[in-house]
Design a protein around this motif. Sequence first.
Motif, PDB file in Angstrom:
ATOM      1  N   GLU A 163      -5.683  -6.292  16.501  1.00  0.00           N
ATOM      2  CA  GLU A 163      -5.168  -7.657  16.334  1.00  0.00           C
ATOM      3  C   GLU A 163      -4.286  -8.059  17.515  1.00  0.00           C
ATOM      4  O   GLU A 163      -4.255  -9.221  17.902  1.00  0.00           O
ATOM      5  N   LEU A 164      -3.594  -7.076  18.087  1.00  0.00           N
ATOM      6  CA  LEU A 164      -2.748  -7.362  19.248  1.00  0.00           C
ATOM      7  C   LEU A 164      -3.604  -7.881  20.409  1.00  0.00           C
ATOM      8  O   LEU A 164      -3.234  -8.843  21.087  1.00  0.00           O
ATOM      9  N   LEU A 165      -4.753  -7.261  20.622  1.00  0.00           N
ATOM     10  CA  LEU A 165      -5.647  -7.728  21.686  1.00  0.00           C
ATOM     11  C   LEU A 165      -6.180  -9.119  21.348  1.00  0.00           C
ATOM     12  O   LEU A 165      -6.273  -9.989  22.203  1.00  0.00           O
ATOM     13  N   VAL A 166      -6.495  -9.309  20.063  1.00  0.00           N
ATOM     14  CA  VAL A 166      -7.072 -10.581  19.632  1.00  0.00           C
ATOM     15  C   VAL A 166      -6.091 -11.741  19.821  1.00  0.00           C
ATOM     16  O   VAL A 166      -6.479 -12.815  20.290  1.00  0.00           O
ATOM     17  N   VAL A 167      -4.822 -11.528  19.499  1.00  0.00           N
ATOM     18  CA  VAL A 167      -3.872 -12.654  19.599  1.00  0.00           C
ATOM     19  C   VAL A 167      -3.643 -13.086  21.050  1.00  0.00           C
ATOM     20  O   VAL A 167      -3.154 -14.185  21.299  1.00  0.00           O
ATOM     21  N   PHE A 168      -4.010 -12.236  22.010  1.00  0.00           N
ATOM     22  CA  PHE A 168      -3.898 -12.653  23.409  1.00  0.00           C
ATOM     23  C   PHE A 168      -5.217 -13.217  23.943  1.00  0.00           C
ATOM     24  O   PHE A 168      -5.382 -13.402  25.133  1.00  0.00           O
ATOM     25  N   GLY A 169      -6.172 -13.437  23.037  1.00  0.00           N
ATOM     26  CA  GLY A 169      -7.414 -14.098  23.436  1.00  0.00           C
ATOM     27  C   GLY A 169      -8.579 -13.170  23.726  1.00  0.00           C
ATOM     28  O   GLY A 169      -9.561 -13.591  24.347  1.00  0.00           O
ATOM     29  N   ALA A 170      -8.477 -11.894  23.285  1.00  0.00           N
ATOM     30  CA  ALA A 170      -9.584 -10.967  23.543  1.00  0.00           C
ATOM     31  C   ALA A 170     -10.835 -11.397  22.792  1.00  0.00           C
ATOM     32  O   ALA A 170     -10.747 -11.881  21.666  1.00  0.00           O
ATOM     33  N   SER A 171     -11.995 -11.224  23.429  1.00  0.00           N
ATOM     34  CA  SER A 171     -13.258 -11.478  22.743  1.00  0.00           C
ATOM     35  C   SER A 171     -13.557 -10.264  21.852  1.00  0.00           C
ATOM     36  O   SER A 171     -12.862  -9.251  21.938  1.00  0.00           O
ATOM     37  N   GLU A 174     -14.167  -7.193  23.898  1.00  0.00           N
ATOM     38  CA  GLU A 174     -12.940  -6.666  24.519  1.00  0.00           C
ATOM     39  C   GLU A 174     -12.068  -5.959  23.481  1.00  0.00           C
ATOM     40  O   GLU A 174     -11.505  -4.904  23.739  1.00  0.00           O
ATOM     41  N   GLN A 254     -15.985 -14.902  16.597  1.00  0.00           N
ATOM     42  CA  GLN A 254     -14.733 -15.510  17.066  1.00  0.00           C
ATOM     43  C   GLN A 254     -13.599 -14.474  17.070  1.00  0.00           C
ATOM     44  O   GLN A 254     -12.418 -14.837  17.067  1.00  0.00           O
ATOM     45  N   ALA A 255     -13.970 -13.216  17.049  1.00  0.00           N
ATOM     46  CA  ALA A 255     -13.019 -12.090  17.122  1.00  0.00           C
ATOM     47  C   ALA A 255     -12.040 -12.046  15.943  1.00  0.00           C
ATOM     48  O   ALA A 255     -10.896 -11.638  16.094  1.00  0.00           O
ATOM     49  N   LYS A 256     -12.522 -12.481  14.788  1.00  0.00           N
ATOM     50  CA  LYS A 256     -11.675 -12.402  13.604  1.00  0.00           C
ATOM     51  C   LYS A 256     -12.131 -11.231  12.755  1.00  0.00           C
ATOM     52  O   LYS A 256     -13.325 -11.118  12.457  1.00  0.00           O
TER      53      LYS A 256
ATOM     54  N   PRO B  74     -11.127 -17.428  20.569  1.00  0.00           N
ATOM     55  CA  PRO B  74     -10.444 -16.590  21.557  1.00  0.00           C
ATOM     56  C   PRO B  74      -9.789 -17.415  22.686  1.00  0.00           C
ATOM     57  O   PRO B  74      -8.687 -17.084  23.141  1.00  0.00           O
ATOM     58  N   ARG B  77      -6.646 -18.858  21.283  1.00  0.00           N
ATOM     59  CA  ARG B  77      -5.606 -17.828  21.138  1.00  0.00           C
ATOM     60  C   ARG B  77      -4.974 -17.472  22.481  1.00  0.00           C
ATOM     61  O   ARG B  77      -3.806 -17.095  22.532  1.00  0.00           O
ATOM     62  N   SER B  78      -5.762 -17.572  23.569  1.00  0.00           N
ATOM     63  CA  SER B  78      -5.174 -17.244  24.870  1.00  0.00           C
ATOM     64  C   SER B  78      -4.168 -18.309  25.305  1.00  0.00           C
ATOM     65  O   SER B  78      -3.355 -18.084  26.192  1.00  0.00           O
ATOM     66  N   LEU B 104      -7.775  -9.661  30.348  1.00  0.00           N
ATOM     67  CA  LEU B 104      -8.768 -10.210  29.418  1.00  0.00           C
ATOM     68  C   LEU B 104      -9.520 -11.370  30.083  1.00  0.00           C
ATOM     69  O   LEU B 104      -8.959 -12.087  30.929  1.00  0.00           O
TER      70      LEU B 104
END
Lengths: 258, 217
Positions: A163-171, A174, A254-256, B74, B77-78, B104
């Motif tokens: 989730e940490l990666l996801v909240v920064f916009g990770a696909s 990723e 959508q990486a959820k 995504p 979120r970025s 990323l």
Amino acid sequence: MNGNLIELDYIDLVISSGLIIVAGLISILLGLKIGKRLLLVSIRTVLQLGLVGLILKQVFAMAHPLPVAGLLFIMTIFAAREAVARTKRRYKGIYLDGWLAMTLSCLVVGGVVTQGVVGVQPWFSPRYVIPLLGMILGNSLTGVALGLDRFLQSLDANREQIELLVVFGASRSEALRDLRAEAVRTGLIPIMNSMAAAGIVSLPGMMTGQILAGSPPLQAVAYQIVVMFMIAAADAVGAMIAVMKASTRVMDSQAKLV
Amino acid sequence: MNKEFFFCGPARIPVGDRLVLEAEVTLGPGELVVLTGQSGSGKTSLLKAIAAISSAWCEKRIVLGRDMSSGSLPVWRSRVVLLAQDAPMLRDTLEHNLSFPFHLKNTGKKVFEKEKAESLLRKMGISASLQQDAGSLSGGERHRAALVRGILFDPPVLLADEPFSGSDPENKAACFNVLREHVKRGDRAVLVVLHDRELLEKADRILMIRENRLVAV
């Protein structure tokens, strides 16, 4: 295979069952309480292999691609069931994914080996296709089971980090990249260990079988090398497909996390 | 207030078993807004909905004047980054923990600046070196390091869920000042969940969840 083959008859099988009785006696003497189970699995072995032998005899006799395909289809279903049964965590559709991973790895790797390497004639020749694809299935089963199990367990253990990666916009790819890689690596460990030990620690089963059946040792070695590489590829392909499919089930596009 | 800078809503968020919190959040450029409310009132759920990581999310989403309602989550979120309540860390060095967002795909051309990271860490009372294992940080340090990560990444909108947990009053004040400096640039906004009375008073606005409604205080 050739004139050197010593054929086994029913009497030989009866004598070999004496070996199981030895194991049973040890169980009774030491109070292991596995005598009944030993008897049951021995009967099961005889029945299962006997049945397979009869089916194979029929399929060999028919010399038609359809029965070969049918038998392989049934084998993929059992292999998928077995692979999924070994995972602790499940999700909806896991059996289908396991079957798909198994079937695709079987088709891709089996196709290359039977048609490209061995050059089986006719292409569906059951004497080659069934044992080779059976070996691919049996082994990609390990890859799929270990890979899936590792992936789903680390997903639970690393939920916060994902989730940490996801909240920064990770696909999705990723966010799950490290987990996927680790899972496929885990699926490949057994075959890599076998490859490293092959011939030194043990003589692999297929090679032993071929030597017993009268093949020249170098021919048996050549087949065994093909089989080892085939199993490694099947493990990798099976584990990769299973893990990729699982990742689309546990996380949407959508990486959820679902 | 400039509705076009940041808007997210309406979000229908289940709170507890049945009750639903309906909310719309608007932030202006340069604003530092505090979100408060009783424990269990749905503050974390609201932030998660805005960050689009839960099953509830906003139908309409605008950031930096761009309507991203139908765009990829995504990418959203970025631009609208959530600093989660438990301040999770990757099992790696502090440097990797601060720099991973820059690698990323959706990040674009942003570059991780090591010196800036070190200076921010000191400002927020973290003496650990960048090479140190992030797992060795104390609870308060971990939360402040997560805040450093957010500020370094510098998204248009930062959502911070109790970022000062486990920190002493001195460090809380220092961190609040860093947030204040961050939004001063004008094209940045922060929505932060806080309970400390003295810090609440320093916010530009206070939003409160009361009886399943988001109200201005």
